[in-house]
Design an enzyme around this catalytic site. Sequence first.
Site, PDB file in Angstrom:
ATOM      1  N   GLU A 291    -106.105 -81.933  61.785  1.00  0.00           N
ATOM      2  CA  GLU A 291    -105.603 -80.645  62.270  1.00  0.00           C
ATOM      3  C   GLU A 291    -105.007 -79.818  61.140  1.00  0.00           C
ATOM      4  OE1 GLU A 291    -104.953 -83.569  63.772  1.00  0.00           O
ATOM      5  OE2 GLU A 291    -106.252 -83.292  65.506  1.00  0.00           O
TER       6      GLU A 291
ATOM      7  N   HIS B 184    -100.892 -85.848  75.004  1.00  0.00           N
ATOM      8  CA  HIS B 184    -102.160 -85.267  75.471  1.00  0.00           C
ATOM      9  C   HIS B 184    -101.989 -84.434  76.740  1.00  0.00           C
ATOM     10  CE1 HIS B 184    -103.779 -88.481  72.883  1.00  0.00           C
ATOM     11  NE2 HIS B 184    -104.857 -87.732  72.775  1.00  0.00           N
TER      12      HIS B 184
END
Lengths: 320, 326
Positions: free
Chosen positions: A58, A127
């Site tokens: 990321e 998540h």
Amino acid sequence: MKTLNYWQAISEAFAEEMERDETVFIIGENVQESPFMITKGLVERFGPERVMDAPLSELANAGATVGAACAGYRPICDLTFADFIYCAADEVLLKAAQQYFAHNGQVNAPCVFVGVAGGGFGTGPEHSHVPSAMILNNPGLKLVLPSTPYDAKGLMKAAIRDNNPVCYFFHKKLMGLTGEIPEEEYVIPLGQADIKRKGSDVTVVATLYMVHHALTAAEKLKDEISVEVIDPRSLEPLDMDTILESVKKTNRVVIVDEDTERCGVAAELGQQIMEQAFDYLDAPVRRVCSRNMPVAGAAMEKYTIPNADQVISAIRSMVE
Amino acid sequence: MPELTKDQKLALYRGLVRARKYDELNVRMASEGKLLTFYHSAQGHEAIGVGACSVLRKDDYVYMHIRGHGVPYAIGKGIDPKNCVAEHLGKATGWGGGITGVHMVDKENGVLGVGGTIGSCFVLSAGYALAAKKRGKGQVCVCFTGDGGMQRGQAHEAMNMAASWKLPVVWVVENNLMAWFTPFCDTSAVKDIAQVAKAYDMPGVIVDGMDVFAVREAVEKAVKRARKGEGPSLIECKTYRFRSHSEGRPDACHNKLRPQEEIEKWKERDPVKLCRERLLEEGVLTVELMDGIEREYAVEMEEAEKFALESPYPDPSRLPEIVYAP
């Protein structure tokens, strides 16, 4: 009109903007075989140079996004899960958000960070979060939270065209939601709230999947309480006028937010309402938010994120 | 590489003297309390920025390092140091309009701003290089950082991405053996940063960072490779910081002052001195010319200081206008 589902609407916005502007490209993990469908079919149409499968990093993906944006492109960075934005905090919160300010308005970073947010599938901590407040706490970033296919498409097109970094979180539970989309092109400007249901007794402000809990609650309560549901659609820019107008009419407001209650979006909206419409309030502003804990997974998830029954209770408590 | 012309050699020397004079000005102004922000002296590092940027085109991107707050790099790209002085005084004529005091930008010359967090340069540079590759006009990005920056995850994630995608980027690491007040050897298992390049299957070379000619040659080779689409390179410049990490802080490590003998030993290889000696020996430089260059830049810095002192502060009402781009 045509019927599309939520992910198709996002995908169609990508395709139209990539067609329109050759500086738009998508970079992210598995964007050629999108786990959340939103980039489905794009690599066949635009090629791997514009639909770039990036490393599972990321930092690198978000950093390359910001760099390319500063250097004249309009990248869309798919972070996969919205939670993963924390992995790229330096790039998103410091670099993207502050680029324009730190450099005296001479360099801007027009890009979009996309991620699937929220609970509903028991995916547990890391998540399932909707990290809205964290984004809002970093001025320089815009924040879009679409709750319908129509909004998802129109807002994505505005996000891509915006000259600022925009965080666009879509919701897991909305992926299959269908809705009508005009055949012709349309763009929904950021900062325009939508009244999803008109009402006169209580205002409910909600975004993403919480809009649907609010609508469910409004429908169930329709014979006793008239509920107005407002979806701001973007929290930065924020259409406070529409919210205040509604509060002035109903005099009661419940804010439903899937982000954590503590220091969250609902606290911010509630405070703004108190500062700007205190005299119109007949009851304290109520919040229905995710509890002050990480989002639990599996069977415990439902005890940590808001549900429609909680929204119903909150609305009822306002008029008792 | 073809032999440099006399003018090219003189330009390198001029760059070194100009960067040093600029640095000395900032050090003095910091001690006088004139700077409204911090300053990280580049003394000892000048050959790297000056040498590397001497091979770049105007439209190439440079991600500047903290040392000298970018000036040794930026002057090679054609910027005027007076705007940098003004920025440090928080003036509207500064590179960043006096808004942040240290974050410089000069889009015309490929300086798209700088970062405050060490290591972030790597990933943003990968983005500049990605844009350069997409644009297809042979632009490159040269990213400068220190040995401390190499220890951030961004370095490795960016190198992996750039090497995989053959992005036109040159990583120039200035290994001055110290990250803030911590010796490099305390926090690195490897002695040579250049060996990291092997992990990403790209060239990794070690250069004498005090020798402006050596830096220029290595960067030129890497830039040519990048322009041809052959991907990134890593250049480790061995160098030394003559002053403390930032002005006003004791130049210490392990809670003791750095040994003066070590600093003096490195100063024997001062990049300005090395270049001067070489050019005098080659007859490119004469004592008269040398004195003339010294005077020229001393005057330039005096004027820069005056310019900065006399410039207005920015209008604070501008602040809300630059949070979001229209």
